[in-house]
Design a protein around this motif. Structure first.
Motif, PDB file in Angstrom:
ATOM      1  N   GLN A   1       1.490  -1.345   0.281  1.00 55.02           N
ATOM      2  CA  GLN A   1      -0.183   0.641   0.014  1.00 55.02           C
ATOM      3  C   GLN A   1       1.322   1.289  -0.152  1.00 55.02           C
ATOM      4  N   HIS A   2       2.206   0.659   1.066  1.00 55.40           N
ATOM      5  CA  HIS A   2       3.157   2.548   1.154  1.00 55.40           C
ATOM      6  C   HIS A   2       3.319   2.745  -0.547  1.00 55.40           C
ATOM      7  N   GLN A   3       4.038   2.062  -0.843  1.00 56.57           N
ATOM      8  CA  GLN A   3       4.289   1.616  -2.112  1.00 56.57           C
ATOM      9  C   GLN A   3       3.927   1.773  -3.751  1.00 56.57           C
ATOM     10  N   ARG A   4       2.567   1.789  -3.365  1.00 60.28           N
ATOM     11  CA  ARG A   4       1.399   2.265  -4.379  1.00 60.28           C
ATOM     12  C   ARG A   4       1.148   3.308  -4.392  1.00 60.28           C
ATOM     13  N   ALA A   5       1.583   4.307  -2.793  1.00 58.63           N
ATOM     14  CA  ALA A   5       1.205   5.481  -2.987  1.00 58.63           C
ATOM     15  C   ALA A   5       2.251   6.137  -3.368  1.00 58.63           C
ATOM     16  N   ARG A   6       3.627   6.286  -3.177  1.00 56.73           N
ATOM     17  CA  ARG A   6       4.405   6.947  -3.531  1.00 56.73           C
ATOM     18  C   ARG A   6       4.400   6.831  -5.038  1.00 56.73           C
ATOM     19  N   LEU A   7       4.098   5.665  -6.182  1.00 58.05           N
ATOM     20  CA  LEU A   7       4.116   5.791  -7.170  1.00 58.05           C
ATOM     21  C   LEU A   7       2.806   6.175  -7.458  1.00 58.05           C
ATOM     22  N   THR A   8       1.849   6.566  -6.211  1.00 58.34           N
ATOM     23  CA  THR A   8       0.519   7.088  -7.578  1.00 58.34           C
ATOM     24  C   THR A   8       1.181   8.853  -6.667  1.00 58.34           C
ATOM     25  N   ASP A   9       2.014   9.008  -6.233  1.00 58.60           N
ATOM     26  CA  ASP A   9       2.356  10.717  -5.536  1.00 58.60           C
ATOM     27  C   ASP A   9       3.455  10.918  -6.882  1.00 58.60           C
ATOM     28  N   ALA A  10       4.030   9.961  -6.963  1.00 62.13           N
ATOM     29  CA  ALA A  10       5.655  10.240  -8.537  1.00 62.13           C
ATOM     30  C   ALA A  10       4.659  10.122  -9.764  1.00 62.13           C
ATOM     31  N   VAL A  11       3.069   9.641 -10.059  1.00 59.98           N
ATOM     32  CA  VAL A  11       2.046   9.529 -11.533  1.00 59.98           C
ATOM     33  C   VAL A  11       1.730  10.880 -11.226  1.00 59.98           C
ATOM     34  N   ALA A  12       0.987  11.734 -10.211  1.00 61.69           N
ATOM     35  CA  ALA A  12       0.870  12.938  -9.998  1.00 61.69           C
ATOM     36  C   ALA A  12       1.084  13.850 -10.447  1.00 61.69           C
ATOM     37  N   ARG A  13       2.481  13.861  -9.438  1.00 61.87           N
ATOM     38  CA  ARG A  13       3.691  15.032  -9.679  1.00 61.87           C
ATOM     39  C   ARG A  13       3.835  14.531 -11.688  1.00 61.87           C
ATOM     40  N   ASN A  14       4.214  13.354 -12.224  1.00 59.69           N
ATOM     41  CA  ASN A  14       4.132  13.489 -13.426  1.00 59.69           C
ATOM     42  C   ASN A  14       2.959  14.213 -14.643  1.00 59.69           C
ATOM     43  N   ILE A  15       1.808  13.852 -14.112  1.00 61.65           N
ATOM     44  CA  ILE A  15       0.561  14.577 -14.769  1.00 61.65           C
ATOM     45  C   ILE A  15       0.864  15.981 -14.328  1.00 61.65           C
ATOM     46  N   GLY A  16       0.880  16.512 -13.138  1.00 63.42           N
ATOM     47  CA  GLY A  16       0.806  18.160 -13.591  1.00 63.42           C
ATOM     48  C   GLY A  16       2.070  18.550 -14.751  1.00 63.42           C
TER      49      GLY A  16
ATOM     50  N   GLU B   1       3.677  17.261 -16.928  1.00 62.01           N
ATOM     51  CA  GLU B   1       2.847  17.005 -18.323  1.00 62.01           C
ATOM     52  C   GLU B   1       2.550  18.079 -18.642  1.00 62.01           C
ATOM     53  N   ALA B   2       0.672  18.176 -18.025  1.00 62.37           N
ATOM     54  CA  ALA B   2       0.041  20.106 -17.761  1.00 62.37           C
ATOM     55  C   ALA B   2       1.047  20.626 -18.413  1.00 62.37           C
ATOM     56  N   LYS B   3       2.123  21.042 -17.508  1.00 58.73           N
ATOM     57  CA  LYS B   3       3.023  22.437 -17.933  1.00 58.73           C
ATOM     58  C   LYS B   3       3.365  22.329 -18.823  1.00 58.73           C
ATOM     59  N   ARG B   4       3.937  21.098 -19.539  1.00 57.84           N
ATOM     60  CA  ARG B   4       4.827  21.590 -20.847  1.00 57.84           C
ATOM     61  C   ARG B   4       3.517  21.850 -22.086  1.00 57.84           C
ATOM     62  N   GLY B   5       2.324  21.195 -22.278  1.00 58.61           N
ATOM     63  CA  GLY B   5       1.188  21.091 -22.747  1.00 58.61           C
ATOM     64  C   GLY B   5       1.153  22.172 -22.921  1.00 58.61           C
ATOM     65  N   ASN B   6       1.175  23.371 -21.945  1.00 56.56           N
ATOM     66  CA  ASN B   6       0.611  24.367 -21.924  1.00 56.56           C
ATOM     67  C   ASN B   6       1.204  25.323 -22.407  1.00 56.56           C
ATOM     68  N   ALA B   7       3.185  25.379 -21.970  1.00 60.77           N
ATOM     69  CA  ALA B   7       3.930  25.693 -22.798  1.00 60.77           C
ATOM     70  C   ALA B   7       3.858  25.424 -24.694  1.00 60.77           C
ATOM     71  N   GLN B   8       3.760  24.472 -24.710  1.00 62.50           N
ATOM     72  CA  GLN B   8       3.601  24.179 -26.072  1.00 62.50           C
ATOM     73  C   GLN B   8       2.600  24.733 -26.511  1.00 62.50           C
ATOM     74  N   ARG B   9       2.187  24.403 -26.419  1.00 63.11           N
ATOM     75  CA  ARG B   9       0.322  25.645 -26.571  1.00 63.11           C
ATOM     76  C   ARG B   9       0.784  27.510 -26.888  1.00 63.11           C
ATOM     77  N   ARG B  10       1.235  28.245 -25.633  1.00 61.46           N
ATOM     78  CA  ARG B  10       2.142  28.808 -26.314  1.00 61.46           C
ATOM     79  C   ARG B  10       3.195  29.108 -27.068  1.00 61.46           C
TER      80      ARG B  10
END
Length: 185
Positions: free
Chosen positions: A50-65, A67-76
């Motif tokens: 459960q702890h490992q899964r939570a850490r992985l989920t946190d890493a995925v959430a950071r990567n999503i953020g 990626e969203a910033k990179r997408g916004n930068a590309q649009r600009r």
């Protein structure tokens, strides 16, 4: 309002991600032989997963953020390039063609912002500038640390204190090997 890239990724990657959503402790325990199901190590293993899964989920959430910033930068960048292309001095033939046939590109025409549309754009621009400042600060700190390390190493060299006490012998051995290799040729 249409869902954003971050919303879509979060919905499909983060919502079903916690371990209890996938398998309960009881179901996990039942996967083990009957003799081991009552062992406290099974519960500890589940908590560790459960702890490992939570850490992985946190890493995925950071990567999503990120990626969203990179997408916004590309649009600009695309918007900026379109604006620059519109503002470039064009030759007379292109101007005549535009007058006669109208705009030939399928690019959307830029619309002036309203107060409600400009605020999110300004907020994202502020976030990106702050991120860029943070990255530049981190880069400056790492460069400063690297320069201080280099200066410290040069200082040791100047006063004859080397971290590797056998460096002198190693250099001399290397030079002798080089010299003998050159003599053979």
């Amino acid at each position: 309002m249409a869902p954003t890239e971050a919303t879509i990724l979060s919905t499909f990657l983060l919502s079903p991600a916690p371990l209890p959503t996938i398998i309960s402790l009881k179901a996990f325990t039942e996967l083990f032989p009957r003799s081991q199901q009552s062992s406290p190590q099974v519960k500890a293993l589940y908590r560790d997963l459960q702890h490992q899964r939570a850490r992985l989920t946190d890493a995925v959430a950071r990567n999503i953020g990120a990626e969203a910033k990179r997408g916004n930068a590309q649009r600009r960048v695309v918007v900026r390039a379109r604006r620059e292309a519109e503002n470039e001095d064009q030759d007379d033939e292109v101007d005549v063609e535009r007058i006669l046939f109208g705009p030939t590109s399928n690019l959307p025409v830029s619309k002036p912002h309203t107060l409600t549309s400009i605020l999110p754009e300004l907020e994202s621009a502020v976030e990106e500038v702050e991120d860029e400042i943070r990255r530049l600060d981190e880069e400056a700190e790492s460069l400063l640390a690297e320069m201080q390390s280099t200066v410290g190493g040069l200082s040791d060299l100047r006063y004859g204190r080397l971290a590797n006490g056998q460096l002198r012998e190693q250099v001399l051995d290397g030079l002798e090997r080089l010299e003998s290799s050159c003599d053979k040729r």
